[in-house]
Design an enzyme around this catalytic site. Structure first.
Site, short mmCIF file in Angstrom:
data_model
loop_
_atom_site.label_atom_id
_atom_site.label_comp_id
_atom_site.label_asym_id
_atom_site.label_seq_id
_atom_site.Cartn_x
_atom_site.Cartn_y
_atom_site.Cartn_z
N THR A 149 0.83 -1.12 0.03
CA THR A 149 0.04 -0.14 0.09
C THR A 149 1.00 1.40 0.03
OG1 THR A 149 -0.06 -0.18 2.33
CG2 THR A 149 -2.18 -0.88 1.16
N SER B 184 18.16 -4.09 4.55
CA SER B 184 19.07 -2.82 4.16
C SER B 184 18.17 -1.37 4.51
CB SER B 184 18.58 -2.91 2.46
OG SER B 184 17.15 -3.72 2.17
N GLY C 94 12.66 -10.31 4.48
CA GLY C 94 11.74 -9.45 4.42
C GLY C 94 11.67 -8.40 5.64
N ASP D 225 9.60 1.03 5.11
CA ASP D 225 10.72 0.25 5.74
C ASP D 225 11.60 1.21 6.51
OD1 ASP D 225 9.58 -1.84 4.87
OD2 ASP D 225 11.18 -2.20 3.22
N GLY E 11 17.61 -11.04 3.55
CA GLY E 11 16.80 -11.40 2.35
C GLY E 11 15.56 -12.11 2.95
N SER F 65 31.90 -4.05 6.92
CA SER F 65 31.00 -4.55 7.58
C SER F 65 31.52 -5.77 8.21
CB SER F 65 29.90 -5.21 6.54
OG SER F 65 29.01 -6.23 7.04
#
Ligand code: GLA
Length: 397
Positions: A39, A132, A128, A176, A126, A71
């Site tokens: 949405t 990131s 969900g 996010d 990865g 990292s």
């Protein structure tokens, strides 16, 4: 205490790498989305909350136009880049996320003259769960503080979204980054992605005798891949055929006439994918309504009652928006059969994670049922953990 130790470890690692102590250490979390999926790029409603899993960054300023990135989670050594050579689409590795933030800050006119950055993250990648966004937001917050930019959290989220959309090249929405930047412990964030207005909605699962499980199916998803972008383009096409700015502008009571109008318009203009556009619109309009229903149930102190709304949302993502996968469907079906109050995939889909709302005593039974179902189906074992609504991005020391 454990968290303070983890922050100290990141600071110590920075010192070993770069030869002096960092100016500070910051953290930004991953998220799960309770309801409101696909949405956010339709100007609609979302309702994520922050996970305890987070990206941590130790950072110092530099004055020579250089950024050094390292990292703890990826074995690629220190990457050194010049700020004036940062350009969208030039980096297909993990460093595009923090470098993209530096690019976006500078592009917005902020003075940033360089940085040494060491990152470490506990957000599964990865899955969900916005690993990131956590990296982008922790980088942005650290630079915001160190350079005294005074950019508020929701604006930092917008800059991080630009980094992801333009620098990395993934056409994602604003959910996010806003979740990572703005969530508060014990609350879900009700965000209107049109005007970015926010309301913190109390979401104290434990007090209601409930738990929310995250089931990471271990099926890796990627948003720069084509399917996410295709859904987004389909929604934009449907909005334009309907003559609205975004699908958010179709109120729920007008759904049926709007779908007829869309089918008719698509026929007249010879649009080949009319049936698909109808499905996309039905998902977005009903999903916005599900967010509103969830907010009102949580406000009235009835978190248990949101279960069926989560499950409805899953059916809509599976059948209308078509972004689920066999492992996510198996998780949802098995959890419901084992007594869960509600379950659905969370995030962009095509793999990643599902969430399961359950009464506290049923946690072991549901976990076991899902694990066994994966074994029987020959899937890789899932990772199951409890999600507690946690803090958004902040400075640790
Ligand atoms: C991904 C994107 C978000 C949002 C979700 C689906 O997580 O990054 O912007 O579109 O998918 O709700």
């Amino acid at each position: 205490m454990a968290k303070q130790q983890a922050a100290q470890q990141v600071a110590d690692h920075f010192t070993e790498l770069y030869g002096s102590a960092p100016e500070g250490v910051w953290a930004a979390p991953g998220r799960v989305n309770l309801i409101g999926e696909h949405t956010d790029y339709n100007d609609g409603f979302v309702m994520p909350f922050a996970l305890p899993h987070r990206a941590t960054a130790a950072v110092s300023r530099r004055t020579d136009g250089v950024v050094r990135l390292h990292s703890a989670d990826i074995d690629s050594g220190v990457t050194e880049l010049r700020l004036d050579s940062l350009a969208p689409g030039t980096d297909s590795t993990w460093t595009a996320y923090p470098a993209g933030v530096l690019w976006a800050l500078r592009e917005a006119g902020h003075t940033v003259t360089g940085a040494d950055i060491h990152l470490s993250s506990t957000v599964p990648t990865g899955a969900g769960l916005s690993s990131s966004a956590a990296i982008e937001v922790v980088t942005a917050l650290a630079l915001n503080d160190l350079y005294g930019l005074a950019v508020p959290g929701s604006r930092l989220a917008r800059l991080c979204q630009r980094a992801e959309n333009i620098y990395v090249g993934a056409p994602t929405g604003i959910m996010d980054q806003t979740a990572s930047a703005c969530c508060e412990p014990g609350h879900a964030l009700f965000l209107d992605t049109r005007d970015l207005s926010q309301q913190q909605i109390p979401f104290d699962l434990a007090a209601a005798g409930l738990r929310l499980l995250v089931v990471d199916t271990q099926v890796t998803h990627a948003h720069s891949g084509g399917e996410y972008g295709k859904r987004r383009a389909g929604c934009e096409k449907a909005a334009s055929l309907l003559g609205v700015h975004a699908l958010r502008d179709i109120p729920h009571p007008d759904l049926t006439p709007a779908l007829s109008r869309l089918a008719e318009k698509a026929r007249r203009t010879g649009t080949a994918d009319a049936e698909e556009l109808v499905r996309l619109v039905r998902h977005v309009v009903t999903e916005n309504h599900r967010v509103e229903r969830t907010v009102s149930l949580l406000r009235s102190g009835d978190p248990r009652a949101i279960g069926p709304i989560l499950t409805e949302g899953h059916a809509s993502l599976r059948d209308d928006f078509r972004v689920s996968c066999p492992e996510l469907d198996l998780t949802v079906d098995t959890a419901l059969t084992a007594g869960a109050l509600g379950a659905r995939m969370t995030g962009g889909g095509f793999g990643g994670s599902a969430i399961v709302l359950t009464a506290e005593p049923d946690v072991p039974l549901i976990t076991k049922a899902v694990e066994e179902a994966f074994t029987t189906a020959g899937h890789k074992p899932p990772r199951v953990f409890e999600a507690v609504p946690s803090a958004g991005a902040r400075r640790l020391n």
